[in-house]
Design a protein around this motif. Sequence first.
Motif: not given
Length: 287
Positions: A28-34, A45-55, A9-11
């Motif tokens: 900003s780094p992007i990590y692989v997620g689902r 795309k998981v972007i920790p600096s933005k506090g969420c993931a996107y599909v 989660t973002p936290y």
Amino acid sequence: MEHTWVHSTPYAALPPYAVIGGHDSDRSPIYVGRSFHEGENLPAKVIPSKGCAYVAYGGAEHSKTHYEVLVGQGFAWVPSCSGGVPPNAVRSGTTRTGEPLYVGRGHHAGSLSVGKVHPSHGCLYIPFGGQEVRINTYEVLIYQQRDVWVSASPAYTPPGAVVAGHDSDRTPIYAGRAMHEGEMLPAKVIPSKGCAYVCYGGYEFQKPTYEVLTGYGYVWIHVQHHGIPPNAVSTGRARNGDPIYFGRGHHQGSLTPGLISSRQRCLYIPYGGREIRLDSYEVLCRQ
């Protein structure tokens, strides 16, 4: 095969060995997620600096606060297009109709964004700027479980051969291995010179029979204090049981591969008929 996806989660702190997928337009780094959306487990795309993931789904970008992050080693990105995926591509899940979806990435608006490869649609879709963006030429995430060594010859260098450096005349050198005195030693493979070379007992030896390392996801790491990284590539074991690691170093205008002696804390390379000792070197590692 099944891969390791860690709920996040973002936290939550980013899990160890999270797989990097690229970067956003602001670097900003992007990590692989689902993450699940409308009953489908989609690459995210998981972007920790933005506090969420996107599909990406249904023409739009959707933010997700509950998602999974891919972790592990041995992953690599390979080019593809038009819905194509290699046999060892990483799958996030399936559509509601049962079609597999794969992890891909592509360049868009200054970013390198993670998204879903949808084979029947012939493309990669990425979530970006509130939209689902279609990209026809992209990279696919693959998993290479082990090192693949392929028999080669001066007339045949296998596809995907790993480049290890260059000779003094700038001729490419490939990463190879060859048997000598009962040990499978790292070899410098120079097809234009008609053979491979290993070093042993103070001398350089030519080898007409050898193997070449193939695949993706390899990096060269400069070692500190002669420590061997845990993901270092080994060609085999010495007769005393010690692993033999693959390294490279600079000598006489060349960047030459050879064998790392962890006991003697150095690299030995075959060069000019001799076995040359180098104290500064790089180790070949899996990403």
